[in-house]
Scaffold this motif. Sequence first.
Motif, PDB file in Angstrom:
ATOM      1  N   THR A 301      24.926 -72.878  21.543  1.00 30.31           N
ATOM      2  CA  THR A 301      24.867 -71.718  22.223  1.00 30.31           C
ATOM      3  C   THR A 301      25.308 -70.712  21.065  1.00 30.31           C
ATOM      4  OG1 THR A 301      25.728 -72.970  24.308  1.00 30.31           O
ATOM      5  CG2 THR A 301      26.237 -70.504  23.963  1.00 30.31           C
ATOM      6  N   GLN A 355      16.167 -66.133  23.237  1.00 29.16           N
ATOM      7  CA  GLN A 355      15.973 -67.677  23.705  1.00 29.16           C
ATOM      8  C   GLN A 355      14.382 -67.957  23.259  1.00 29.16           C
ATOM      9  OE1 GLN A 355      18.172 -68.530  27.233  1.00 29.16           O
ATOM     10  NE2 GLN A 355      18.648 -70.227  25.865  1.00 29.16           N
ATOM     11  N   HIS A 367      11.292 -87.971  22.865  1.00 29.35           N
ATOM     12  CA  HIS A 367      11.282 -88.480  24.066  1.00 29.35           C
ATOM     13  C   HIS A 367      10.489 -89.831  23.463  1.00 29.35           C
ATOM     14  CE1 HIS A 367      12.303 -85.608  27.439  1.00 29.35           C
ATOM     15  NE2 HIS A 367      12.764 -85.082  26.393  1.00 29.35           N
ATOM     16  N   PRO A 427      13.470 -73.097  27.547  1.00 32.00           N
ATOM     17  CA  PRO A 427      14.276 -73.129  26.374  1.00 32.00           C
ATOM     18  C   PRO A 427      15.362 -74.451  26.433  1.00 32.00           C
ATOM     19  CG  PRO A 427      15.027 -71.266  27.765  1.00 32.00           C
ATOM     20  CD  PRO A 427      13.728 -71.687  28.214  1.00 32.00           C
ATOM     21  N   PHE A 428      15.748 -74.981  27.785  1.00 25.99           N
ATOM     22  CA  PHE A 428      16.137 -75.931  28.033  1.00 25.99           C
ATOM     23  C   PHE A 428      15.669 -77.200  28.372  1.00 25.99           C
ATOM     24  CE2 PHE A 428      18.845 -72.033  29.003  1.00 25.99           C
ATOM     25  CZ  PHE A 428      19.923 -72.343  28.316  1.00 25.99           C
ATOM     26  N   THR A 430      12.965 -79.609  30.537  1.00 25.38           N
ATOM     27  CA  THR A 430      12.553 -79.795  31.696  1.00 25.38           C
ATOM     28  C   THR A 430      12.455 -81.204  32.271  1.00 25.38           C
ATOM     29  OG1 THR A 430      11.336 -79.321  33.788  1.00 25.38           O
ATOM     30  CG2 THR A 430      10.135 -79.674  31.610  1.00 25.38           C
ATOM     31  N   ARG A 433      15.450 -85.341  31.654  1.00 24.32           N
ATOM     32  CA  ARG A 433      16.220 -85.137  30.506  1.00 24.32           C
ATOM     33  C   ARG A 433      16.646 -83.852  30.097  1.00 24.32           C
ATOM     34  NH1 ARG A 433      18.644 -89.227  27.302  1.00 24.32           N
ATOM     35  NH2 ARG A 433      17.628 -90.962  27.873  1.00 24.32           N
ATOM     36  N   GLY A 437      23.664 -79.051  29.852  1.00 25.15           N
ATOM     37  CA  GLY A 437      24.740 -77.921  29.815  1.00 25.15           C
ATOM     38  C   GLY A 437      23.996 -76.542  29.953  1.00 25.15           C
TER      39      GLY A 437
HETATM   40  C1  HEM Z   1      21.690 -72.072  24.489  1.00 24.43           C
HETATM   41  C2  HEM Z   1      22.019 -73.120  24.633  1.00 24.43           C
HETATM   42  C3  HEM Z   1      21.505 -74.704  24.716  1.00 24.43           C
HETATM   43  C4  HEM Z   1      20.172 -74.837  24.300  1.00 24.43           C
HETATM   44  C5  HEM Z   1      19.064 -74.098  24.165  1.00 24.43           C
HETATM   45  C6  HEM Z   1      20.110 -76.475  24.865  1.00 24.43           C
HETATM   46  C7  HEM Z   1      18.739 -76.924  24.748  1.00 24.43           C
HETATM   47  C8  HEM Z   1      18.684 -78.488  25.077  1.00 24.43           C
HETATM   48  C9  HEM Z   1      17.690 -79.164  25.023  1.00 24.43           C
HETATM   49  C10 HEM Z   1      16.071 -78.594  24.684  1.00 24.43           C
HETATM   50  C11 HEM Z   1      17.664 -80.357  25.240  1.00 24.43           C
HETATM   51  C12 HEM Z   1      16.912 -81.572  25.084  1.00 24.43           C
HETATM   52  C13 HEM Z   1      16.420 -82.056  26.614  1.00 24.43           C
HETATM   53  C14 HEM Z   1      15.204 -83.030  26.601  1.00 24.43           C
HETATM   54  O1  HEM Z   1      15.305 -84.029  25.814  1.00 24.43           O
HETATM   55  O2  HEM Z   1      14.111 -82.806  27.091  1.00 24.43           O
HETATM   56  C15 HEM Z   1      19.120 -80.399  25.511  1.00 24.43           C
HETATM   57  C16 HEM Z   1      19.906 -81.510  25.767  1.00 24.43           C
HETATM   58  C17 HEM Z   1      21.259 -81.940  26.077  1.00 24.43           C
HETATM   59  N1  HEM Z   1      22.118 -80.708  26.263  1.00 24.43           N
HETATM   60 FE1  HEM Z   1      21.777 -78.681  25.722  1.00 24.43          FE
HETATM   61  N2  HEM Z   1      21.439 -76.742  25.276  1.00 24.43           N
HETATM   62  C18 HEM Z   1      22.272 -75.810  25.029  1.00 24.43           C
HETATM   63  C19 HEM Z   1      23.553 -76.083  25.475  1.00 24.43           C
HETATM   64  C20 HEM Z   1      24.191 -77.041  25.824  1.00 24.43           C
HETATM   65  C21 HEM Z   1      25.541 -77.083  26.073  1.00 24.43           C
HETATM   66  C22 HEM Z   1      26.454 -75.904  26.426  1.00 24.43           C
HETATM   67  C23 HEM Z   1      26.010 -78.458  26.536  1.00 24.43           C
HETATM   68  C24 HEM Z   1      27.401 -79.033  26.988  1.00 24.43           C
HETATM   69  C25 HEM Z   1      27.458 -79.437  27.932  1.00 24.43           C
HETATM   70  C26 HEM Z   1      24.697 -79.311  26.399  1.00 24.43           C
HETATM   71  C27 HEM Z   1      24.619 -80.483  26.548  1.00 24.43           C
HETATM   72  C28 HEM Z   1      23.223 -81.206  26.220  1.00 24.43           C
HETATM   73  C29 HEM Z   1      23.315 -82.609  26.467  1.00 24.43           C
HETATM   74  C30 HEM Z   1      24.322 -83.621  26.744  1.00 24.43           C
HETATM   75  C31 HEM Z   1      21.904 -83.098  26.348  1.00 24.43           C
HETATM   76  C32 HEM Z   1      21.339 -84.414  26.433  1.00 24.43           C
HETATM   77  C33 HEM Z   1      20.763 -84.659  27.705  1.00 24.43           C
HETATM   78  C34 HEM Z   1      20.195 -86.081  28.024  1.00 24.43           C
HETATM   79  O3  HEM Z   1      19.530 -86.594  27.039  1.00 24.43           O
HETATM   80  O4  HEM Z   1      19.909 -86.480  29.047  1.00 24.43           O
HETATM   81  N3  HEM Z   1      23.739 -78.268  25.789  1.00 24.43           N
HETATM   82  N4  HEM Z   1      19.658 -79.249  25.363  1.00 24.43           N
END
Ligand code: HEM
Length: 490
Positions: A301, A355, A367, A427-428, A430, A433, A437
């Motif tokens: 973030t 973003q 993955h 960006p997050f 889909t 997985r 957050g």
């Molecule tokens: C702008 C902020 C953020 C962006 C752009 C972002 C983006 C991503 C992306 C692209 C992934 C990989 C998803 C995948 O493997 O397909 C991910 C996974 C993850 N993110 Fe974020 N994230 C952000 C903020 C956060 C925050 C604030 C948290 C805290 C709770 C967080 C916790 C996680 C966790 C725990 C995973 C792993 C999920 C899993 O493997 O099941 N992220 N994030």
Amino acid sequence: MELLLLVALVLLVVYLYVEDLRLRRKYPPGPRAWPIVGNLRDLARGPHRVFAEWRLKYGDIFTVWLGSRPAVVLNGQDAVKEALQKHGDIFSSRPDLFLWGRTIRTKGKGIATAPYGPEWKETRKVALTWLNTFGAGKQSLEPTIVQEAQDLVQVFKDKRGQPFDPTLSLGLAVSNVICSVVFGRRFNHDDERFSHLMELNSRYFRAYASAQVLNVYPKLRYVPSVRRNLEEVVTCSEEIRSFVIEVIQEHRETFDPNNIRDVIDGFLLEEHRGNRILSELPGDNVINVIKNLFTAGTDTTATTLRWALLYLVKNPDVQRKVQDEIDVRLGKQTRVSILLREHLPYTEATIREAQRIRTISPSSVPHETTAPTTILGHQIPSGTFIVPNLWSLHMDPKYWPDPERFDPTRFLDADGQLAPRTESFLPFSTGPRKCLGEQLAKYELFLFFTSLLQQFTFKMPEGALTPDTEGIVGQVFSPRPFEICVIPRI
Ligand code: HEM
């Protein structure tokens, strides 16, 4: 005798060649790979940029070779959605990477690096439940985020217009939000232990980027310069881990099942209730979950906010429009609230454009497939390393004409309202997985960004060259360090 040896050698070469060909045929075609190094030499130019060139040549799905390991790259929204959403049950595992093995040591793998299966599913579900309970992505957390934003405003005011690098202050402010939810406490900006923790986090991400070659050639750990990077990764990871262990221990000592204070207590409660799956996992699982939330919840973030500020100083007209919108809808005194998001469409669109244009996770997190399957006509074997190329969605000229142009209006409809549906924007990520957050991050981005733009104008220091937007490829794709001046608007 010599002739026999020669024939044997020729046969061996032919055999290896045919075997290699047979192996390559199992995967979608892609750029020519060299023996031993595969495509690594090209990828050194920055994977997301090289992938863009290869997409033009080989289409939406192609294979690159990381040394001798094939990796299938998914480009564009059709391929990414087809794999991660439609075939989410097959495309949602994680590969076993050398560096993850060195930093996550047991069967209890937390969330982000855990293989697909009932243990990951349960751990993720419990984490999400408790994140939600403590307001992550809900209005009940707004006062905490707004308070952090106001403290950040004060820290920026104290710079009195002098040039400074905003990285640390942004990191501290954002991290305090996840600390409040997960650890049940926050830290002052001048707390030395907290600043050290932030520094460890950044050092970890930096060293991880340099040590990544070990995921392809683990044997390189015997080369002194690579070994030093590995040691740095392990040292930072262990120090963060010690901090997490200490906090969990404090929670255990004061745990009261009738008074759950934060996400750590939530996990202890599951243990207390005898959650069947979680209680069979080693204690390291909880440590890894908390470490995951802390690291993933900070740099991501904060880096997005840094990209947004960088694009604003490069595009003062956009900055002025955001401020005008805030002035009209909110004024300079009213407290920012998430309820205002729909009344500040241009502001929200600017965050989304930041973003899009600089995806902080251009190749997402790797993955792995758990069964053979076919995607858009390409066969993909079980156990294949998958790279969801999110950058390719955000830079796709079919959806984003002139993609390097910073233009928030792309996210608005003809009436200047946020377009109800946005294609080619993930960006997050889909599928199963996708970022855990996402909701929390969206709240944080809006509340921090709006609070800062309500109070300040951001400028480059007098005479300084405007930094470029090439960025540094690492665990998180970040801007090169830059200094800005913050001018109060009141
Ligand atoms: C702008 C902020 C953020 C962006 C752009 C972002 C983006 C991503 C992306 C692209 C992934 C990989 C998803 C995948 O493997 O397909 C991910 C996974 C993850 N993110 Fe974020 N994230 C952000 C903020 C956060 C925050 C604030 C948290 C805290 C709770 C967080 C916790 C996680 C966790 C725990 C995973 C792993 C999920 C899993 O493997 O099941 N992220 N994030």
